[in-house]
Design a protein around this motif. Structure first.
Motif, PDB file in Angstrom:
ATOM      1  N   SER A 115       0.887  -1.152   0.000  1.00  0.00           N
ATOM      2  CA  SER A 115       0.000   0.000   0.000  1.00  0.00           C
ATOM      3  C   SER A 115       0.930   1.208   0.000  1.00  0.00           C
ATOM      4  O   SER A 115       2.094   1.092  -0.385  1.00  0.00           O
ATOM      5  N   GLN A 144      -7.152   3.128   0.197  1.00  0.00           N
ATOM      6  CA  GLN A 144      -8.158   2.462   1.009  1.00  0.00           C
ATOM      7  C   GLN A 144      -8.796   1.303   0.242  1.00  0.00           C
ATOM      8  O   GLN A 144      -8.969   0.195   0.768  1.00  0.00           O
ATOM      9  N   GLU A 145      -9.118   1.538  -1.023  1.00  0.00           N
ATOM     10  CA  GLU A 145      -9.720   0.491  -1.846  1.00  0.00           C
ATOM     11  C   GLU A 145      -8.727  -0.644  -2.087  1.00  0.00           C
ATOM     12  O   GLU A 145      -9.093  -1.834  -2.093  1.00  0.00           O
ATOM     13  N   GLU A 147      -6.252  -1.571  -0.081  1.00  0.00           N
ATOM     14  CA  GLU A 147      -6.132  -2.346   1.147  1.00  0.00           C
ATOM     15  C   GLU A 147      -7.380  -3.184   1.406  1.00  0.00           C
ATOM     16  O   GLU A 147      -7.287  -4.329   1.865  1.00  0.00           O
ATOM     17  N   ASP A 148      -8.553  -2.613   1.122  1.00  0.00           N
ATOM     18  CA  ASP A 148      -9.791  -3.365   1.328  1.00  0.00           C
ATOM     19  C   ASP A 148      -9.810  -4.631   0.468  1.00  0.00           C
ATOM     20  O   ASP A 148     -10.289  -5.690   0.906  1.00  0.00           O
ATOM     21  N   LYS A 151      -7.554  -7.192   2.183  1.00  0.00           N
ATOM     22  CA  LYS A 151      -8.058  -7.708   3.463  1.00  0.00           C
ATOM     23  C   LYS A 151      -9.071  -8.831   3.297  1.00  0.00           C
ATOM     24  O   LYS A 151      -9.314  -9.586   4.241  1.00  0.00           O
TER      25      LYS A 151
END
Length: 300
Positions: A115, A144-145, A147-148, A151
């Protein structure tokens, strides 16, 4: 030997990482859009990680995955087409990798997914760590997208490490390679106002953090890959000038950078004071915690 599968292996960080992984005894398999030399001992699989293809089969049976894929952030203006390329090379690649995990009969134990500190708000004096809020701008939302997407691997029982990488300093690539010729000519200086924070990291420590994240079964979640001592841009410029024994007082004005780079100029003009809290608390020892020692290592 334990098998590792890598995306983005031909990039700046990937090229430094591959020999380190071989020294650690890993069986390294990497995906590439073009045919590459296998003399290094790395097995290259032909494919594009942005598309669903046969490369996904290599995830089955791998001990770990390292996801470094991503179109360079700086160097091109952020047109709508470029923004799509930036997103696809990160988010779609990561989604495809996680899909491969879901389909694997023997799933990997760990995913180390890149990231960036672009996740955090810009131009702030406050110290930022892994618990800080994401920025509400293009880079913040992109990270953010990204990393999402990574995850989701946790749903499949995969320990997932999100390596938020700062400005990487190394030989033969990255920010320093672009700066060195100008500074060696005595024409270097701070970018923009010079007061913005510059959260840097030596390439050796990015490699070290990846190896550490692979080996330590306890490391999970976001980890800031930055040196513990960020500096202001003007101090970075003066330190580089000192190391090179050259003057470093000619600033690159903000308007010129904005003219050339457009929206992407924010990456160098808007600083962030990011600290590697998670890495330090969990026992990682930085090889280059101080800027001057890092620059001397890279310029001699």
């Amino acid at each position: 030997m334990r098998k590792l599968f890598i995306t983005g292996a031909s990039g700046f960080v990937g090229q430094a990482l591959l020999p380190a992984l071989k020294l650690e005894g890993y069986d390294v398999v990497a995906v590439s859009r073009k045919v590459r030399d296998t003399a290094s001992g790395v097995r290259w699989v032909l494919g594009d990680p942005v598309t669903v293809d046969d490369w996904q089969k290599e995830v089955d049976g791998a001990f770990g995955l390292i996801n470094l894929a991503g179109e360079p952030i700086i160097g091109k203006r952020w047109t709508p087409e470029q923004k799509k390329a930036l997103r696809d090379s990160r988010v779609v690649t990561t989604q495809n990798l996680v899909t491969a995990i879901a389909q694997a009969r023997q799933k990997p134990s760990v995913l180390v997914s890149a990231s960036a500190i672009g996740l955090y708000p810009k131009n702030e004096e406050t110290e930022l760590d892994e618990a800080s809020r994401p920025a509400d701008d293009f880079l913040g939302k992109l990270c953010q997208e990204w990393e999402d997407a990574a995850k989701v691997a946790e749903v499949h029982g995969v320990r997932t490490v999100l390596l938020r990488i700062g400005v990487v300093l190394g030989r033969n690539g990255g920010a320093l390679e672009r700066m060195l010729p100008v500074f060696r000519w005595g024409l270097g200086g701070p970018l923009g106002s010079g007061n913005q924070w510059f959260s840097w990291v030596h390439l050796a420590d990015v490699v070290g953090l990846i190896l550490w994240a692979l080996a330590s079964g306890q490391v999970q979640g976001p980890v800031n890959a930055v040196a513990p001592n960020p500096v202001r841009m003007k101090d970075f410029a003066s330190t580089l000038g000192k190391v090179l024994n050259r003057p470093a007082f000619l600033p690159a004005p903000s308007f010129a950078l904005n003219l050339v780079l457009g929206e992407s100029a924010q990456v160098v003009l808007d600083g962030q004071r990011v600290l590697p809290k998670a890495a330090l608390q969990q026992g990682y020892t930085f090889r280059f915690p101080e800027l001057e020692a890092a620059l001397r290592d890279l310029t001699t």
